[in-house]
Every structure is written in C-alpha cells, then in structure tokens.
Design an enzyme around this catalytic site. Structure first.
Site, PDB file in Angstrom:
ATOM      1  N   THR A 102       0.727  -1.076   0.054  1.00  0.00           N
ATOM      2  CA  THR A 102      -0.009   0.129  -0.118  1.00  0.00           C
ATOM      3  C   THR A 102       1.004   1.217  -0.241  1.00  0.00           C
ATOM      4  O   THR A 102       1.656   1.394   0.908  1.00  0.00           O
ATOM      5  CB  THR A 102      -0.914   0.053   1.117  1.00  0.00           C
ATOM      6  OG1 THR A 102      -1.862  -1.024   1.139  1.00  0.00           O
ATOM      7  CG2 THR A 102      -1.984   1.040   1.165  1.00  0.00           C
ATOM      8  N   LYS A 177      -7.395   1.304  -2.894  1.00  0.00           N
ATOM      9  CA  LYS A 177      -7.014   0.867  -1.450  1.00  0.00           C
ATOM     10  C   LYS A 177      -7.349   1.929  -0.697  1.00  0.00           C
ATOM     11  O   LYS A 177      -7.593   1.961   0.571  1.00  0.00           O
ATOM     12  CB  LYS A 177      -5.578   0.391  -1.410  1.00  0.00           C
ATOM     13  CG  LYS A 177      -4.978  -0.061  -0.012  1.00  0.00           C
ATOM     14  CD  LYS A 177      -5.960  -1.165   0.572  1.00  0.00           C
ATOM     15  CE  LYS A 177      -5.295  -1.567   1.853  1.00  0.00           C
ATOM     16  NZ  LYS A 177      -4.052  -2.142   2.076  1.00  0.00           N
ATOM     17  N   LYS A 245       0.051   5.563   8.400  1.00  0.00           N
ATOM     18  CA  LYS A 245       0.842   5.682   7.213  1.00  0.00           C
ATOM     19  C   LYS A 245      -0.166   5.638   6.008  1.00  0.00           C
ATOM     20  O   LYS A 245      -0.081   6.600   4.896  1.00  0.00           O
ATOM     21  CB  LYS A 245       1.885   4.581   6.977  1.00  0.00           C
ATOM     22  CG  LYS A 245       2.799   4.496   5.624  1.00  0.00           C
ATOM     23  CD  LYS A 245       2.009   3.825   4.778  1.00  0.00           C
ATOM     24  CE  LYS A 245       2.151   2.418   4.749  1.00  0.00           C
ATOM     25  NZ  LYS A 245       1.853   1.565   3.535  1.00  0.00           N
TER      26      LYS A 245
END
Length: 293
Positions: A102, A177, A245
C-alpha cells in the site's frame, strides 16, 4: 509438474502479509525465489516452503517471469525496485512486476514508468483482508494496470485471492485501497463508540453484537474484532502505525484532488492519540481504548 513447466516467480518482502502470500504461490507449484531485508526471515521461509533465498532483489528477480513485492512504504518499494541491486535490474523485457504494497499512486506511476522504459509490465495490486486473509488465501485485491498485464497478474495471484478486480490504469489499485482505508477508519471508530457506549450503559457487549451484527449495523470489523475489543486484546491484526501511514496517503491525495475527508482526518488524530498511549503496534481496533480512559 515438470520443473520447466513451473512458473518462475520472485517474491520480495516476507512480513505478516508477504510471507503467507509467497507460501501460497509455492504451494500452488510455482518455483519461488524470495528476498527479505532481514535475511534470517527469508531463510526461515525457505526452510518451510522450499525454493531459494537471495541476498538482493536483483538476484531474486534474475530469471523470474513475474516478480511480486509486499514491503512497507514508498521508500521501501523504491529501494527494492531501483538501483543496481533493485529488482528491475534483474528482470528481462517482457517480465511483469506486481506490487502488493500500500503506497501512494505517485510512486506507483513513477515506478511503472521506469518499468515501461525497460519493457516490463507493472500492476499495482494492494490487498485487503489482513493477516488472516493472507494466511487463509482469502484476500481482496484492487488492481491498476493495462488489461493485458492485469490478465497475467490475475492468474498468478489466484492462490491467495478471494476477489480480484481491475479498477483502471496504473495507480487505480492504490486509489481503491485508499477508499478501502477511508471506509475502515470510520467503521472502526463507530464500532469503538458503540461498544464503549454499551459498556457505560451496562449492556452485555457480546449479546449486543449478536443482535445488531445481523442488521444494518453489521460489518466485517464488528464480526471479527468485537470480542478482542471487549477483552482488551490488541496484539494482532493491522498495526496503528501502518494505518496512520495509509491515512496520510489518503489525506494527501484528497488534498490533491479536492476531496473532503472530515471523518478520516478526525480518526487519524484519534490514532495519533493511541500512538501517544504506546499503541503504535496495537491492532487498529485499539481505538476503543481512547474511550475507556
């Protein structure tokens, strides 16, 4: 399956997600060469699954038809792809790179452009389903790339796929995502508030979930996380540090495209509170602890 008929794959990154995913590829009959920044983990993987471990991404990628990666962040991905020891230096034209990390859509497009200059296909394929999904081979995979590259990638990823879809050109998987993480952030906070409210109100949390999970309030998070949340166990699942993150990527992208993410921004700050409590490695469902103080 004869050795010359086995797909020749390389897998870079053997963490809680990458390790099981690479294991499914090996179990499917592929010849898998692995690389991990911590060499001992790669050697342990080989001892369990067979195959070979190599000391650099370039050496792991040599002779591989498809190279897959599942590392930590933008910088980690650049490190395993680029430079004299990077995977791209070991791949032949006509090869395919599949990225399960990701990361930002920006680094994805940057690396895809470099791959294209070398005649290498590129598919961004971030996953959802957590460590359990990786271990059971039941991941949801969101992909970006050309139709031709996606078709090749879909066949390779099948051993650990529950559902896999192409959302568009390179970068589309990462954008999908981001939407996934945005939805999860709001869900976990809402579930935390519901369970904390139930506790203060004197309700049995498990009995409550048994009822409301069967109605409109039900979610994967509710079914799979309510018991550990009620028991105060958070040493599993997707870590708060990694969620922050991901949410930083979501919020930065939202600013670029002019999207409003007020709930996501608020929940990100709640996760900062959890980090301040020492919970950076706790599961994301630890949001409930803020409400118990």
């Amino acid at each position: 399956m004869a050795d010359h008929d086995r797909p020749r794959l390389a897998f870079l990154g053997l963490g809680v997600m990458g390790g099981p995913m690479a294991g499914h590829l090996a179990a499917s009959g592929a010849a898998v060469t692995v690389y991990n920044r911590t060499a001992a983990r790669a050697e342990a993987w080989v001892a369990r699954h067979g195959g070979r471990a190599m000391p650099t991404p370039r050496e792991a990628a040599l002779g591989a038809e498809v190279v897959l990666a599942c590392v930590g962040n933008d910088d980690d991905l650049r490190a395993v792809c680029l430079g004299p020891d990077g995977a791209f230096a070991g791949m032949d034209p006509g090869g395919l790179f599949i990225d399960h990390t990701t990361v930002s859509a920006q680094v994805t497009r940057e690396l895809a452009a470099e791959a294209a200059r070398r005649g290498i296909g590129y598919v961004d394929a971030p996953v959802s389903g957590g460590q359990k999904g990786a271990e059971t081979g039941q991941l949801s995979i969101m992909c970006g790339g050309s139709e031709e590259d996606y078709a090749r990638a879909e066949a390779i990823m099948k051993p650990y796929t529950r559902i896999c879809r192409r959302l568009g050109e390179v970068g589309s998987g990462q954008l999908a995502k981001m939407a996934n993480q945005i939805a999860i952030a709001g869900l976990v906070q809402a579930l935390s508030e519901a369970l904390a409210f139930a506790e203060k109100a004197g309700l049995d949390g498990r009995a409550l979930v048994e009822v409301i999970s069967q109605g409109a309030a039900g979610s994967w998070q509710m079914v799979n996380r309510h018991e550990s949340m009620l028991d105060g166990h958070f040493d599993h699942g997707f870590a708060v540090d990694w969620m922050r993150k991901d949410l930083a990527i979501c919020l930065a992208t939202a600013r670029e495209i002019g999207a409003a993410l007020p709930v996501t921004a608020l929940v990100d700050q709640f996760y900062a509170d959890v980090q301040a409590m020492g919970g950076g490695r706790w599961d994301t469902s630890s949001l409930i602890l803020r409400l118990r103080r």
